[in-house]
Write a protein that holds these residues in place. Structure first.
Motif, short mmCIF file in Angstrom:
data_model
loop_
_atom_site.label_atom_id
_atom_site.label_comp_id
_atom_site.label_asym_id
_atom_site.label_seq_id
_atom_site.Cartn_x
_atom_site.Cartn_y
_atom_site.Cartn_z
N GLY A 553 0.80 -1.42 -0.31
CA GLY A 553 0.29 0.09 0.22
C GLY A 553 1.23 1.68 -0.36
O GLY A 553 2.22 1.23 0.03
N ASP A 554 0.16 2.35 -0.13
CA ASP A 554 0.53 3.38 -0.07
C ASP A 554 1.93 3.46 0.87
O ASP A 554 2.88 4.43 1.31
CB ASP A 554 -0.39 4.97 -0.01
CG ASP A 554 0.03 6.08 -0.37
OD1 ASP A 554 0.99 6.56 -1.43
OD2 ASP A 554 0.37 6.58 0.64
N THR A 555 1.40 3.78 1.94
CA THR A 555 1.92 3.59 3.52
C THR A 555 3.69 3.47 3.68
O THR A 555 4.36 3.70 3.64
CB THR A 555 1.31 3.55 5.06
OG1 THR A 555 -0.18 3.45 4.60
CG2 THR A 555 1.88 3.45 6.33
N VAL A 556 3.67 1.80 3.07
CA VAL A 556 4.92 1.35 2.85
C VAL A 556 5.31 1.82 2.09
O VAL A 556 6.49 2.49 1.89
CB VAL A 556 4.63 -0.14 2.53
CG1 VAL A 556 5.92 -1.10 2.15
CG2 VAL A 556 3.56 -1.15 3.21
N ASN A 557 5.03 2.39 0.45
CA ASN A 557 5.26 3.11 -0.85
C ASN A 557 6.91 4.16 0.09
O ASN A 557 7.27 4.94 -0.17
CB ASN A 557 4.83 3.37 -1.67
CG ASN A 557 4.76 1.97 -2.46
OD1 ASN A 557 4.97 0.68 -2.96
ND2 ASN A 557 3.67 1.98 -3.00
N VAL A 558 5.65 4.86 0.62
CA VAL A 558 6.03 6.71 1.09
C VAL A 558 7.42 6.21 2.57
O VAL A 558 8.42 7.27 2.62
CB VAL A 558 5.13 7.22 2.25
CG1 VAL A 558 5.26 8.34 2.99
CG2 VAL A 558 3.72 8.01 0.63
N ALA A 559 7.20 4.77 3.51
CA ALA A 559 8.19 4.59 4.79
C ALA A 559 8.96 4.72 3.20
O ALA A 559 10.92 4.88 4.04
CB ALA A 559 7.82 3.71 5.11
N SER A 560 9.32 3.80 2.39
CA SER A 560 10.55 2.86 2.09
C SER A 560 11.60 4.31 1.15
O SER A 560 12.37 4.38 1.24
CB SER A 560 10.05 2.22 1.27
OG SER A 560 11.40 1.85 0.05
N ARG A 561 10.87 5.27 0.58
CA ARG A 561 10.73 7.05 -0.03
C ARG A 561 11.63 7.54 0.61
O ARG A 561 12.23 8.82 0.31
CB ARG A 561 10.38 7.44 -0.82
CG ARG A 561 9.41 6.54 -1.99
CD ARG A 561 10.77 6.04 -3.19
NE ARG A 561 9.82 4.82 -3.85
CZ ARG A 561 10.79 4.46 -5.08
NH1 ARG A 561 11.59 3.99 -4.64
NH2 ARG A 561 9.60 3.71 -5.86
N LEU A 562 11.09 8.08 2.39
CA LEU A 562 11.52 8.38 2.98
C LEU A 562 13.24 8.31 3.05
O LEU A 562 13.58 9.16 3.97
CB LEU A 562 10.69 8.89 4.34
CG LEU A 562 9.46 8.86 4.32
CD1 LEU A 562 8.36 8.59 5.34
CD2 LEU A 562 9.62 10.36 3.74
N MET A 563 13.74 6.97 3.03
CA MET A 563 14.76 6.83 3.67
C MET A 563 15.85 7.79 2.80
O MET A 563 17.16 7.79 2.64
CB MET A 563 15.04 5.70 3.21
CG MET A 563 14.65 4.82 4.31
SD MET A 563 15.49 2.33 3.78
CE MET A 563 14.77 2.43 2.74
N GLU A 564 15.26 7.71 1.53
CA GLU A 564 15.94 8.93 0.36
C GLU A 564 15.73 10.54 0.51
O GLU A 564 17.29 11.07 1.18
CB GLU A 564 15.08 8.25 -0.72
CG GLU A 564 15.34 7.30 -1.90
CD GLU A 564 14.47 6.77 -3.08
OE1 GLU A 564 14.07 8.16 -3.58
OE2 GLU A 564 14.59 6.31 -3.75
N VAL A 565 14.67 10.53 1.46
CA VAL A 565 14.98 12.24 1.80
C VAL A 565 15.63 11.83 2.44
O VAL A 565 16.32 13.14 3.00
CB VAL A 565 13.16 11.92 2.37
CG1 VAL A 565 13.44 13.36 3.21
CG2 VAL A 565 12.40 11.94 1.16
N ALA A 566 16.40 11.25 3.69
CA ALA A 566 16.99 11.30 4.99
C ALA A 566 18.37 11.22 4.34
O ALA A 566 18.94 11.47 4.85
CB ALA A 566 16.72 10.15 5.69
N ALA A 567 18.76 10.22 3.96
CA ALA A 567 20.10 10.34 2.90
C ALA A 567 20.12 12.03 1.56
O ALA A 567 21.75 12.33 1.83
CB ALA A 567 20.07 9.02 1.54
N SER A 568 19.19 11.73 1.25
CA SER A 568 19.49 13.93 0.89
C SER A 568 19.52 14.08 1.01
O SER A 568 19.99 16.18 1.18
CB SER A 568 19.01 13.59 -0.14
OG SER A 568 17.54 13.72 -0.24
N ASN A 569 19.04 14.66 2.59
CA ASN A 569 19.57 15.80 3.79
C ASN A 569 20.33 15.04 4.78
O ASN A 569 19.71 16.50 5.42
CB ASN A 569 17.57 16.04 4.03
CG ASN A 569 16.92 16.53 2.84
OD1 ASN A 569 17.07 17.88 2.37
ND2 ASN A 569 15.84 16.06 2.07
N GLY A 570 21.14 15.10 4.62
CA GLY A 570 21.87 14.01 6.02
C GLY A 570 22.16 14.25 7.06
O GLY A 570 22.51 14.20 8.13
N ALA A 571 20.19 13.79 7.09
CA ALA A 571 19.69 13.47 8.39
C ALA A 571 19.54 12.21 8.71
O ALA A 571 20.16 10.88 6.74
CB ALA A 571 18.53 13.85 8.27
#
Length: 631
Positions: A553-571
């Motif tokens: 579902g969408d919740t799973v996809n968003v959680a997975s993509r948030l790892m990219e957000v963390a990496a791209s923002n140095g978090a």
């Protein structure tokens, strides 16, 4: 053939061979090693049957304590014995049996007096057979009527003067290992001589017929006497001493003798004096006089009532010995649980009831042979199945432990108790966390397989420990990352807060783990964590033979993509506004680091933007600098 079927087949074959072997030995009479068991079981059946009245055909004249006191000697003087026979003969008995050995000469006058008395009525005198080592040894051949007849070393016969005017019969009986007389052999042999037993000689004279011998039976005129191996007559005891009509010899000598107790009857003179030694233990009386034992055999020959155990009965025993173990093993194999055990017990009880009914009706079926044939194979098969079951249970436990290592422990336990869990997809709220190592693929190409495996095992262990401490479930390890759910098997109010604790713990443990690695390794890899809260679709995906619990579902996809957000923002961690709100904006886990947001961020592959928060631990803040957020 399956392993279980092969085990059962082998057990059935072994049980059948064992039972058939014992049955064959029983047919030959070679079961001496269970004689004591059969004796005990026969005594038990006899006691259960109870005492019964003896047919009124024999009168015992007992040389008892009173008679010895009156005559003044034991054994009584020949003249007194002659006087006793004269008194009995005067009342016209069918035959007089004298159950005392007259093998040594006495005073000439007394012996002559006894010879004259013996000539006044049909009399049978006792003889004895002497066996090597004191044991009666027999060999069985079903086709030979004299096969198995006890083979004596010699006979102790009455003095020739007595033997010339009276018949003789051998008084030996056959006892079991408990000393109980079970059989009275009807014939004895020594070299080429054949002697009839005392009871057979008495009865043949009483009936006025000569016995004919056939395999497994004797013929007394038109009457058939069925006998066991060695022409033995099985005894069925009537009760305690005195069950057969008994008169004291003292009363006979005193003239206190009624015609009704003697006329046209068989009279047996024998010793019952205390300390005389001629006694036997029986189920009803531990010291039954020997004269009453031989009188019991005489009564059986005259009126029937003997137990029947011949070749046919032994064939039935052999059939039970071969069939019963096979049946019991089959039942235990059919249902390897309490049902099979109860069914086997019912079969044993049914057999015992049949055995008891046959005994009550005068048929002596063996109790020991079928039991000895059935119990060892059944116990061996049951013990083997128990051992195999324990080995199988141990194997399943090890497999379950292995499964718990592969599958989330909480989900595995729940699935074991609820096999229909997630058989159909379920929509519910849950927190989803992803963690992943960055730069690991390139590093693994230089480390080699063994070092890569050791590195991943260390990472997986810390992830497993943190997830378990936070009450989450790892749905899968994916290469160098993991997917974690909070909300299975059922949603809970603290799922988001538990996920927050897990995220912070993962960041701290992973950071410390990386710091402990060699610099050549730690400098090339990092980590990232993403977390989101919302509706998921939980289900079991896969084929009928291999399934895995997962969430989509969408919740799973968003959680997975948030790892990219963390990496791209140095978090270290990127989490959605939804999970932060569900956990509580002032949630304690995030106080150990720096939390910044909310920031509107676009998620790859998804239309629109969502509000996210970025977090990193204070220990890494100085090393990594300020976060730059791209909108």
């Amino acid at each position: 053939m399956s392993g279980k079927a092969l085990q059962t087949l082998i057990a059935l074959v072994v049980a059948g061979i064992w039972g058939a072997g014992l049955g064959l030995a029983h047919l030959r009479g070679d079961m001496w090693f269970i004689d004591r068991v059969e004796a005990t079981m026969t005594d038990l059946r006899t006691v259960i049957r109870g005492q019964k009245p003896a047919p009124d055909v024999v009168t015992i004249v007992a040389i008892d304590d009173e008679a010895v006191s009156q005559t003044g000697s034991y054994p009584p003087a020949r003249a007194k014995l002659a006087e006793l026979i004269d008194a009995i003969a005067a009342l016209k008995p069918k035959v007089i049996g004298v159950d005392t050995l007259l093998i040594d000469p006495g005073p000439a006058e007394g012996d002559q007096r006894l010879v004259q008395s013996l000539a006044k009525a049909p009399v049978v005198l006792a003889a004895a057979a002497v066996f090597p080592q004191g044991q009666q040894r027999t060999q069985n051949d079903a086709a030979d009527p004299l096969s198995g007849v006890p083979d004596a070393e010699r006979f102790l016969l009455p003095l020739p003067a007595f033997g010339d005017v009276a018949a003789t019969g051998v008084v030996n009986v056959s006892t079991d290992r408990n000393g109980t007389p079970r059989l009275v052999p009807m014939l004895f042999k020594s070299g080429g001589d054949i002697e009839a037993s005392f009871p057979l000689r008495v009865v043949s004279i009483a009936k006025g017929v000569e016995p004919a011998v056939e395999p497994g039976r004797l013929l007394l005129g038109d009457e058939i006497i069925r006998t066991d191996i060695g022409q033995g007559l099985p005894l069925s005891f009537y009760g305690t001493r005195g069950s057969i009509s008994t008169i004291s010899a003292a009363d006979v000598l005193a003239g206190k003798l009624s015609r009704e107790s003697i006329e046209n009857r068989i009279v047996v003179i024998g010793t019952t004096v205390t300390g005389g030694g001629d006694v036997f233990p029986t189920p009803f009386d531990p010291v039954l006089p020997g004269v009453e034992v031989v009188s019991t055999a005489i009564t059986h020959l005259m009126s029937g009532g003997a137990l029947i155990r011949d070749h046919t009965v032994r064939l039935v025993d052999a059939g039970f010995a071969a069939a019963l173990p096979v049946i019991l093993v089959s039942l235990l194999a059919w249902r390897r649980n309490a049902i099979g055990l109860i069914a086997a017990l019912c079969v044993v009880l049914a057999w015992f009831a049949l055995n008891l009914a046959a005994f009550f009706n005068g048929v002596w079926l063996s109790a020991a042979v079928p039991l000895v044939a059935a119990i060892p194979p059944a116990l061996a098969f049951g013990a083997t199945q128990l051992w195999i079951g324990r080995r199988r249970a141990q194997h399943f436990a090890e497999q379950s432990k292995l499964l718990q290592q592969v599958q989330a422990p909480g989900l595995g336990n729940w699935l074991a108790r609820n096999p229909d869990f997630l058989a159909a997809p379920v929509r519910q709220d849950a927190a989803v966390v992803f963690v992943d190592l960055s730069g690991f693929t390139g590093l693994s190409e230089t480390l080699g397989p063994n070092a890569t495996r050791e590195l991943l095992n260390g990472f997986y262990q810390l992830v497993d420990e943190e997830v378990a401490a936070s009450s989450g479930s790892i749905t899968s390890f994916m290469g160098d990352g993991a997917m974690i759910l909070f909300g299975l098997p059922a949603s809970r109010p603290d799922d988001a807060l538990n996920a927050a604790h897990c995220c912070v713990g993962l960041c701290g443990r992973t950071r410390a783990w990386l710091d402990a690695l060699p610099e050549a390794v730690s400098s090339r890899i990092g980590f990232k964590v993403g977390a989101h809260f919302g509706t998921i679709v939980a289900s079991r995906l896969g084929s009928g033979t291999r399934q895995q619990i997962t969430a989509t579902g969408d919740t799973v996809n968003v959680a997975s993509r948030l790892m990219e957000v963390a990496a791209s923002n140095g978090a270290e961690l990127a989490l959605s506004e939804e999970i932060l709100r569900a956990a509580g904006e002032n949630a304690d886990p995030f106080k150990s680091g720096v939390l910044r947001g909310p920031l509107e961020t676009r998620i790859r592959g998804r239309a629109g933007s969502i509000a996210i928060w970025l977090w990193r631990g204070k220990a890494s803040d100085s090393a990594r600098g300020q976060i730059e957020i791209s909108k």
